[in-house]
Scaffold this active site. Structure first.
Site, mmCIF file in Angstrom:
data_model
loop_
_atom_site.group_PDB
_atom_site.id
_atom_site.type_symbol
_atom_site.label_atom_id
_atom_site.label_comp_id
_atom_site.label_asym_id
_atom_site.label_seq_id
_atom_site.Cartn_x
_atom_site.Cartn_y
_atom_site.Cartn_z
ATOM 1 N N SER A 188 0.815 -1.222 0.000
ATOM 2 C CA SER A 188 0.000 0.000 0.000
ATOM 3 C C SER A 188 0.852 1.278 0.000
ATOM 4 O O SER A 188 1.629 1.492 -0.909
ATOM 5 C CB SER A 188 -0.939 -0.084 1.191
ATOM 6 O OG SER A 188 -1.841 0.962 1.189
ATOM 7 N N ARG A 216 -5.589 5.603 21.825
ATOM 8 C CA ARG A 216 -5.640 4.172 21.471
ATOM 9 C C ARG A 216 -4.271 3.700 21.013
ATOM 10 O O ARG A 216 -3.489 4.467 20.437
ATOM 11 C CB ARG A 216 -6.687 3.894 20.386
ATOM 12 C CG ARG A 216 -6.439 4.592 19.073
ATOM 13 C CD ARG A 216 -7.454 4.192 17.996
ATOM 14 N NE ARG A 216 -7.105 2.913 17.366
ATOM 15 C CZ ARG A 216 -6.257 2.789 16.340
ATOM 16 N NH1 ARG A 216 -5.642 3.840 15.838
ATOM 17 N NH2 ARG A 216 -6.011 1.608 15.822
ATOM 18 N N GLY A 268 -2.472 -0.203 15.782
ATOM 19 C CA GLY A 268 -2.402 -1.611 15.411
ATOM 20 C C GLY A 268 -1.288 -1.862 14.417
ATOM 21 O O GLY A 268 -0.982 -3.007 14.087
ATOM 22 N N THR A 269 -0.665 -0.796 13.901
ATOM 23 C CA THR A 269 0.332 -0.984 12.845
ATOM 24 C C THR A 269 1.719 -0.457 13.210
ATOM 25 O O THR A 269 2.671 -0.716 12.514
ATOM 26 C CB THR A 269 -0.116 -0.250 11.557
ATOM 27 O OG1 THR A 269 -0.238 1.137 11.867
ATOM 28 C CG2 THR A 269 -1.444 -0.773 11.040
ATOM 29 N N GLU A 299 -13.333 5.567 6.416
ATOM 30 C CA GLU A 299 -12.443 6.071 7.454
ATOM 31 C C GLU A 299 -11.998 7.450 6.977
ATOM 32 O O GLU A 299 -11.954 7.708 5.767
ATOM 33 C CB GLU A 299 -11.224 5.169 7.608
ATOM 34 C CG GLU A 299 -11.557 3.844 8.260
ATOM 35 C CD GLU A 299 -10.301 3.067 8.624
ATOM 36 O OE1 GLU A 299 -10.241 2.567 9.743
ATOM 37 O OE2 GLU A 299 -9.376 2.950 7.791
ATOM 38 N N ASP A 319 -3.762 5.940 -3.043
ATOM 39 C CA ASP A 319 -2.548 5.439 -2.387
ATOM 40 C C ASP A 319 -1.890 4.374 -3.275
ATOM 41 O O ASP A 319 -2.313 4.133 -4.408
ATOM 42 C CB ASP A 319 -2.855 4.940 -0.973
ATOM 43 C CG ASP A 319 -3.565 3.604 -0.963
ATOM 44 O OD1 ASP A 319 -4.183 3.253 -1.986
ATOM 45 O OD2 ASP A 319 -3.502 2.899 0.063
HETATM 46 C C1 16G Z 1 -4.770 -0.376 8.759
HETATM 47 C C2 16G Z 1 -6.186 -0.362 8.281
HETATM 48 C C3 16G Z 1 -6.693 1.052 8.152
HETATM 49 C C4 16G Z 1 -6.555 1.760 9.474
HETATM 50 C C5 16G Z 1 -5.130 1.687 9.953
HETATM 51 C C6 16G Z 1 -5.030 2.205 11.370
HETATM 52 C C7 16G Z 1 -7.235 -1.864 6.718
HETATM 53 C C8 16G Z 1 -7.211 -2.425 5.334
HETATM 54 N N1 16G Z 1 -6.276 -1.006 6.991
HETATM 55 O O1 16G Z 1 -3.924 0.208 7.820
HETATM 56 O O2 16G Z 1 -8.025 0.993 7.774
HETATM 57 O O3 16G Z 1 -6.945 3.101 9.357
HETATM 58 O O4 16G Z 1 -4.720 0.331 9.970
HETATM 59 O O5 16G Z 1 -3.714 2.106 11.776
HETATM 60 O O6 16G Z 1 -8.081 -2.189 7.535
HETATM 61 P P1 16G Z 1 -3.313 2.262 13.273
HETATM 62 O O7 16G Z 1 -3.941 1.138 14.063
HETATM 63 O O8 16G Z 1 -1.828 2.216 13.264
HETATM 64 O O9 16G Z 1 -3.813 3.596 13.729
HETATM 65 ZN ZN ZN Z 2 -3.874 0.904 0.423
#
Ligand code: 16G
Ligand code: ZN
Length: 513
Positions: free
Chosen positions: A47, A481, A484-485, A355, A262
């Site tokens: 992505s 929060r 998640g990434t 989103e 993107d």
């Molecule tokens: C992922 C999600 C995106 C979300 C982002 C939040 C999918 C395909 N992608 O990239 O939608 O906005 O995580 O990231 O679901 P964060 O947990 O680091 O804030």
């Molecule tokens: Zn993407």
């Protein structure tokens, strides 16, 4: 290295991805077997990440994201430490089946993608799966193809016409039909920043096919030159910096509409500059509001009993939520991540979800589509026309997953139908000033949320302190929060003034230190 299948599948530095590709491909084949040979998908993409990264996601047989109960199995398969451990796991997960697994694969234009795609094919061969490789393709296109294949039992792969041709036919016909039904007068100009990614290819195709209807001008569309991928351009760059991408800086024509997709074309944001050269972002919240406003009008005109719901996350600007309330549509707030929004949207006849970052789509339930195909007899022209437009929108908008290309066409058709320009779109509401910051903490796993991530239950006592700060600001809102990434915690603050939002943000951040 330990892999974990998350909202974005597996994503990391490309040279570390082999085991994740093997695990994901095996998952796609096993899931296909479990579903008696229905087709699943494997898409290789990272992505909006830098070009040195890559990633992989599994597409489930309904064209959506991998079913949650397979995420853990996929994680285990990717973490197998030897070939024999992998084979043991495959045996454990395999459902007794006389069917052959069927998998479609595709990739973005990163330099590492072809090698990883070859690796996926080796695994599919070893598992005696039937597969088709679509080469360079956007993530939403592959989702769309999986849905198409499984919904048409007569449709086997490979077949004629090729699914991608059907994808373009479907989008373009629907756009042209909305265009004629809504008497859209002008041929809009839209300049699209392609992030120098895989989206450049289908955008070129769409601009050719729709040239009589839209003047689509592409920039940052060099998908062959890796070093420019997502580099100072693309939806993520524009959304996070709130500024134009490279090759547009100081070149934007006032009041003309621009968009950025993107790196794998599943997100889109729009923007423009006013006469004073001030930059205005039209993000996912605004796409959602524009689309739902038009859908509401159509449903009212159609006089069909169709429920409309809008799904947002806690990041949605407070003003957009107020607008939706006034519009009288149902609003649901979910946790961040497309799968949560998608799931909630399925509860409505028409479920709109975006989103703020530009991920999203509009889902039309099967029951709704049936009603649109079989309208009551003896209805007025106004009702018939509204039903026709609703039906065309259900074909224009990707029903499998959020798709920058179909979202782009949906936005243009709605703007055209409402005789609305970029300025008019922006004026639908005024954003509340807000601030989003990333805070490094020793251990983000201690931050446990509830209420769609809007409140913390742990660490104990922290939420009360946040509440106390929030109460001091007019229209104050703030949540914390764990990402998640990334290894960090995100703090979002909103208030009636910029100063207020910044102060609130700073004070809450200092509570985390
Ligand atoms: C992922 C999600 C995106 C979300 C982002 C939040 C999918 C395909 N992608 O990239 O939608 O906005 O995580 O990231 O679901 P964060 O947990 O680091 O804030
Ligand atoms: Zn993407």
């Amino acid at each position: 290295m330990k892999y974990s299948y998350g909202t974005a599948g597996f994503r990391t530095e490309a040279s570390l991805l082999d085991a994740a590709i093997i695990g994901s491909t095996a998952t796609a084949a096993l899931r296909s077997l479990e579903l008696k040979g229905k087709t699943t998908g494997v898409i290789i993409t990272a992505s909006h990440n830098p070009v040195s990264d890559n990633g992989v996601k599994v597409i489930d047989a309904d064209g959506g994201m991998l079913s949650v109960n397979w995420e853990e199995k996929c994680t285990n398969l990717a973490n197998a430490e030897s070939k024999s451990e992998l084979e043991l796991l495959i045996k454990e997960y395999i459902a007794p089946s006389t069917f052959q697994a069927s998998v479609v694969i595709g990739m973005d234009t990163r330099p590492s993608s072809p090698r990883l795609s070859e690796l996926a094919k080796v695994i599919l061969d070893e598992m005696s799966a039937c597969y088709k490789d679509y080469g360079f393709i956007t993530t939403p296109q592959l989702h769309w193809i999986v849905k198409l294949i499984n919904e048409n039992s007569s449709y086997s792969i490979p077949s004629n016409p090729p699914p991608l041709v059907l994808y373009y036919d479907s989008l373009c016909n629907a756009y042209c039909n909305v265009f004629s039904a809504s008497t859209i007068l002008h041929r809009p100009i839209l300049t699209v920043d392609c992030a120098n990614g895989v989206g450049s290819l289908p955008l070129e195709e769409l601009s050719k096919r729709l040239k009589d209807y839209i003047d689509i001008r592409l920039i940052n569309n060099d998908s062959c030159n890796y070093k420019y991928l997502n580099n100072g351009c693309g939806a993520d760059h524009v959304k996070t910096t709130q500024s134009p991408p490279v090759n547009l800086v100081d070149k934007m024509i006032p009041n003309q509409l621009y968009a950025s997709v993107d790196g794998d074309a599943d997100r889109i944001v729009f923007y423009f500059t006013d006469k004073e050269k001030k930059f205005h972002l039209l993000d996912g919240d605004r796409i959602s509001i524009l689309l739902v406003s038009f859908l509401k009008i159509l449903v009212q005109k159609s006089r069909l009993p169709l429920s409309i719901g809008v799904i947002q996350t806690a990041y949605a600007n407070g003003s957009s939520t107020v607008y939706l309330n006034d519009l009288g549509v149902q609003i649901i707030c979910t946790k961040t991540g497309v799968k949560h929004l998608h799931h909630e949207a399925q509860a409505f006849d028409i479920g709109v979800y975006f989103e703020a970052n530009g991920h999203g789509t509009v889902l039309f339930s099967q029951d709704c589509v049936k009603k649109l195909w079989n309208p009551p007899t003896g209805i007025s022209d106004t009702e018939t026309n509204a039903i026709v437009v609703l039906l065309q929108l259900s074909q224009l908008i990707n029903q499998a997953i959020g798709d920058a290309l179909s979202d782009m066409l949906a936005v243009l058709s709605v703007l055209g139908s409402l005789y609305c320009d970029a300025k008019g779109w922006l004026s639908m509401y005024n954003d509340l000033p807000n601030k989003l910051v990333k805070v490094k903490v020793a251990d983000r796993s201690i931050f446990i949320t509830t209420d769609a991530e809007r409140r913390l239950i742990k660490p104990v006592g922290l939420q009360e302190k946040i509440d106390d700060l929030v109460s001091k600001y007019e229209k104050g809102r703030c949540f914390v929060r764990a990402s998640g990434t990334e290894d960090a915690v995100r703090v979002y603050a909103e208030a009636s003034t910029k100063k207020g939002a910044e102060e609130l943000s700073a004070k809450v951040c200092s509570l985390l230190k």
